[in-house]
Write a protein that holds these residues in place. Structure first.
Motif, mmCIF file in Angstrom:
data_model
loop_
_atom_site.group_PDB
_atom_site.id
_atom_site.type_symbol
_atom_site.label_atom_id
_atom_site.label_comp_id
_atom_site.label_asym_id
_atom_site.label_seq_id
_atom_site.Cartn_x
_atom_site.Cartn_y
_atom_site.Cartn_z
ATOM 1 N N ASP A 46 29.877 -19.303 -42.401
ATOM 2 C CA ASP A 46 30.695 -19.733 -41.263
ATOM 3 C C ASP A 46 30.104 -19.319 -39.919
ATOM 4 O OD1 ASP A 46 31.144 -17.010 -41.155
ATOM 5 O OD2 ASP A 46 33.273 -17.111 -41.642
ATOM 6 N N GLY A 47 28.910 -18.731 -39.913
ATOM 7 C CA GLY A 47 28.241 -18.402 -38.659
ATOM 8 C C GLY A 47 28.394 -16.970 -38.193
ATOM 9 N N ARG A 48 29.230 -16.164 -38.859
ATOM 10 C CA ARG A 48 29.325 -14.751 -38.475
ATOM 11 C C ARG A 48 28.011 -14.051 -38.771
ATOM 12 N NH1 ARG A 48 33.535 -12.078 -41.813
ATOM 13 N NH2 ARG A 48 32.967 -13.709 -43.308
ATOM 14 N N ILE A 49 27.701 -13.034 -37.983
ATOM 15 C CA ILE A 49 26.464 -12.278 -38.167
ATOM 16 C C ILE A 49 26.809 -10.808 -38.375
ATOM 17 C CG2 ILE A 49 24.248 -11.594 -37.161
ATOM 18 C CD1 ILE A 49 24.326 -14.123 -35.480
ATOM 19 N N ALA A 50 26.328 -10.240 -39.464
ATOM 20 C CA ALA A 50 26.425 -8.804 -39.692
ATOM 21 C C ALA A 50 25.092 -8.188 -39.308
ATOM 22 C CB ALA A 50 26.757 -8.508 -41.150
ATOM 23 N N TYR A 51 25.125 -7.062 -38.588
ATOM 24 C CA TYR A 51 23.877 -6.447 -38.136
ATOM 25 C C TYR A 51 24.065 -4.944 -38.005
ATOM 26 C CZ TYR A 51 26.281 -6.810 -33.605
ATOM 27 O OH TYR A 51 27.206 -6.727 -32.581
ATOM 28 N N VAL A 52 22.942 -4.220 -38.112
ATOM 29 C CA VAL A 52 22.964 -2.762 -38.086
ATOM 30 C C VAL A 52 22.358 -2.276 -36.780
ATOM 31 C CG1 VAL A 52 22.192 -0.644 -39.216
ATOM 32 C CG2 VAL A 52 22.788 -2.654 -40.600
ATOM 33 N N LYS A 64 29.497 -9.812 -35.717
ATOM 34 C CA LYS A 64 29.649 -10.668 -34.544
ATOM 35 C C LYS A 64 30.345 -11.944 -34.994
ATOM 36 C CE LYS A 64 26.797 -12.803 -30.889
ATOM 37 N NZ LYS A 64 27.166 -14.223 -31.061
ATOM 38 N N GLY A 65 31.532 -12.212 -34.442
ATOM 39 C CA GLY A 65 32.325 -13.355 -34.864
ATOM 40 C C GLY A 65 31.883 -14.664 -34.236
ATOM 41 N N ARG A 66 32.539 -15.716 -34.618
ATOM 42 C CA ARG A 66 32.196 -17.049 -34.115
ATOM 43 C C ARG A 66 32.449 -17.182 -32.625
ATOM 44 N NH1 ARG A 66 34.520 -17.612 -39.067
ATOM 45 N NH2 ARG A 66 36.589 -17.764 -38.170
#
Length: 352
Positions: A46-52, A64-66
Motif C-alpha cells: 500500500d506504499g507505506r515505508i518501514a525504515y531504521v 512512513k504512512g501514505r
C-alpha cells in the motif's frame, strides 16, 4: 624571538589547537546524535515505508504512512541492530534484532556466539512479539508473496544447544519461518552467503547471487571467482541453476525480477576489464528468454537493498552517503521505470 615570546606563541597554538579539537569533537558528537538512516527499509504493497534510523548508537524502526506521517514503532535494545524489516500480509511488521557481526578478522569471527531475534510488531506499533530466538547472525528476511511465511537467512544459525567456542568454518543457511514459529532449514552454503534474494510471485522459485565456485571454493578459486545469478526451486533446493546472461563473466551485485515482462534488472560493472581502477556501476535490463542485455537505467552509482513496487512500475534502493567524519549513512531513492526519473525520499524521525 626571546623565550618569553616563544612561550606566548606556543600558548596561542595550544589554545587554537585545543579549540579546533573541541569544535571537531562537538561536530562529531552532533553528527552522532543526529538521527541517520541505516539503509535498512521495506515498502508495503500500500506504499507505506518501514525504515531504521540510528541516533547515539540506538536504532529505531519507523513507519512512513501514505500521507507522509511518521511514527516510531520499535526501538532495539542497547547495542543491538535492526536489520531487514518486512511487511506481513496483515500489515504487521517483522524485523531482525541482532548483536550483529562479531568482532575479529575474517577467519577469526565467532558467529556462533552472536545472538539474533525476529520480532513482530503490530501495524499500530503496540503489540510486540518475539517469534524466534537464535544463536548466530540472522542477516536477511524476505516475505513469501504467495504463502504465510518468511524466508530467513543467517550465518551459523542454531535454535538449540550450547555455542562452540573458537572459530568454525563459514556456513550460511536459508530457512522458512511460519507465523506459528515453526522454523525449518531449506539448505546451507559453505564459504559464501547468497546475496540479493528475490522470490517469484508464486513463492516457488528464488533468485540469488553467489560466487561461481560456491560448490568447492579454494583460496585460488575465490580469488578468481565471479558473482553470478542462480535460480533455486524452493521445493527442490539442492540444485541451483545458473541464469544465462549475455557477457556472463561480469560480476553482478543486485538482481530484481520483472515477472510481467519476463525480464531482470541487474546491477553490474559497466567498465569491467577495461583497466579503470574506479568501477562504474549501473542497473541494466536482461531478457530472461534470450539472455540479451537491454537498456541501462542511468543510475550510474552503486545501490543496495533494491526492492520492486507492487505494480512493478518502480524500484526502491538505498545509496551510501559520504560523510566527513566517516560515519556510515545512507539515503533512500525511488526510480520510476517508465520515465527514468529518480526521486529521493526524505526520511526523518516521527512527526511532531
Amino acid at each position: 624571538m626571546n623565550k618569553k615570546g616563544m612561550a606566548v606563541v606556543f600558548s596561542l597554538i595550544a589554545v587554537v589547537t585545543a579549540g579546533l579539537a573541541a569544535a571537531g569533537g562537538m561536530v562529531e558528537s552532533e553528527e552522532k546524535a543526529k538521527p541517520s538512516f541505516t539503509g535498512e527499509y521495506s515498502v508495503a504493497p500500500d506504499g507505506r515505508i518501514a525504515y531504521v534510523m540510528e541516533s547515539n548508537g540506538s536504532q529505531t524502526l519507523y513507519v512512513k504512512g501514505r500521507e507522509s506521517e511518521r511514527s516510531g514503532v520499535y526501538t532495539a535494545e542497547e547495542s543491538q541492530k535492526l536489520w531487514s524489516p518486512v511487511f506481513n500480509e496483515n500489515g504487521d511488521l517483522s524485523v531482525i534484532e541482532t548483536s550483529g557481526y562479531p568482532e575479529g578478522a575474517p577467519g577469526e569471527q565467532e558467529f556462533q556466539l552472536a545472538h539474533s531475534d525476529i520480532v513482530t510488531i503490530s501495524a499500530e506499533g503496540g503489540k510486540i512479539e518475539t517469534v524466534l530466538q537464535a544463536r548466530g547472525v540472522l542477516t536477511n528476511l524476505k516475505k513469501d508473496p504467495a504463502h504465510e511465511r518468511l524466508f530467513v537467512q543467517g550465518i551459523h544459525v542454531s535454535t538449540q544447544g550450547e555455542p562452540e567456542e573458537g572459530f568454525k568454518p563459514m556456513e550460511s543457511g536459508l530457512y522458512t519461518l511460519k507465523p506459528d514459529g515453526v522454523f525449518e532449514e531449506i539448505r546451507t552454503f559453505d564459504t559464501y552467503s547468497p546475496g540479493s534474494l528475490s522470490i517469484s510471485n508464486n513463492g516457488e522459485k528464488m533468485l540469488m547471487i553467489l560466487a561461481d565456485d560456491y560448490k568447492n571454493a579454494t583460496p585460488d578459486s575465490m580469488f578468481e571467482s565471479v558473482q553470478r545469478i542462480y535460480e533455486m526451486n524452493i521445493a527442490e533446493p539442492g540444485k541451483l541453476n545458473p541464469v544465462p546472461l549475455e557477457n556472463n563473466d561480469v560480476p553482478v551485485s543486485e538482481v530484481v525480477q520483472l515477472e510481467k515482462e519476463n525480464k531482470l534488472l541487474v546491477q553490474t560493472i559497466m567498465n569491467y576489464g577495461e583497466g579503470d581502477p574506479l568501477f562504474q556501476y549501473d542497473m541494466v535490463t536482461f531478457d530472461r528468454a534470450t539472455g540479451e542485455k537491454g537498456e541501462r537505467l542511468g543510475i550510474n552509482e552503486s545501490v543496495q537493498h533494491t526492492q520492486l513496487s507492487q505494480g512493478e512500475s518502480e524500484i526502491y534502493y538505498s545509496k551510501e552517503k559520504d560523510r566527513q567524519n566517516q560515519q556510515q549513512s545512507f539515503e533512500l531513492f525511488r526510480y520510476h521505470l517508465e520515465s527514468g526519473e529518480e526521486e529521493k525520499i526524505e526520511l526523518t524521525p516521527q512527526s511532531s
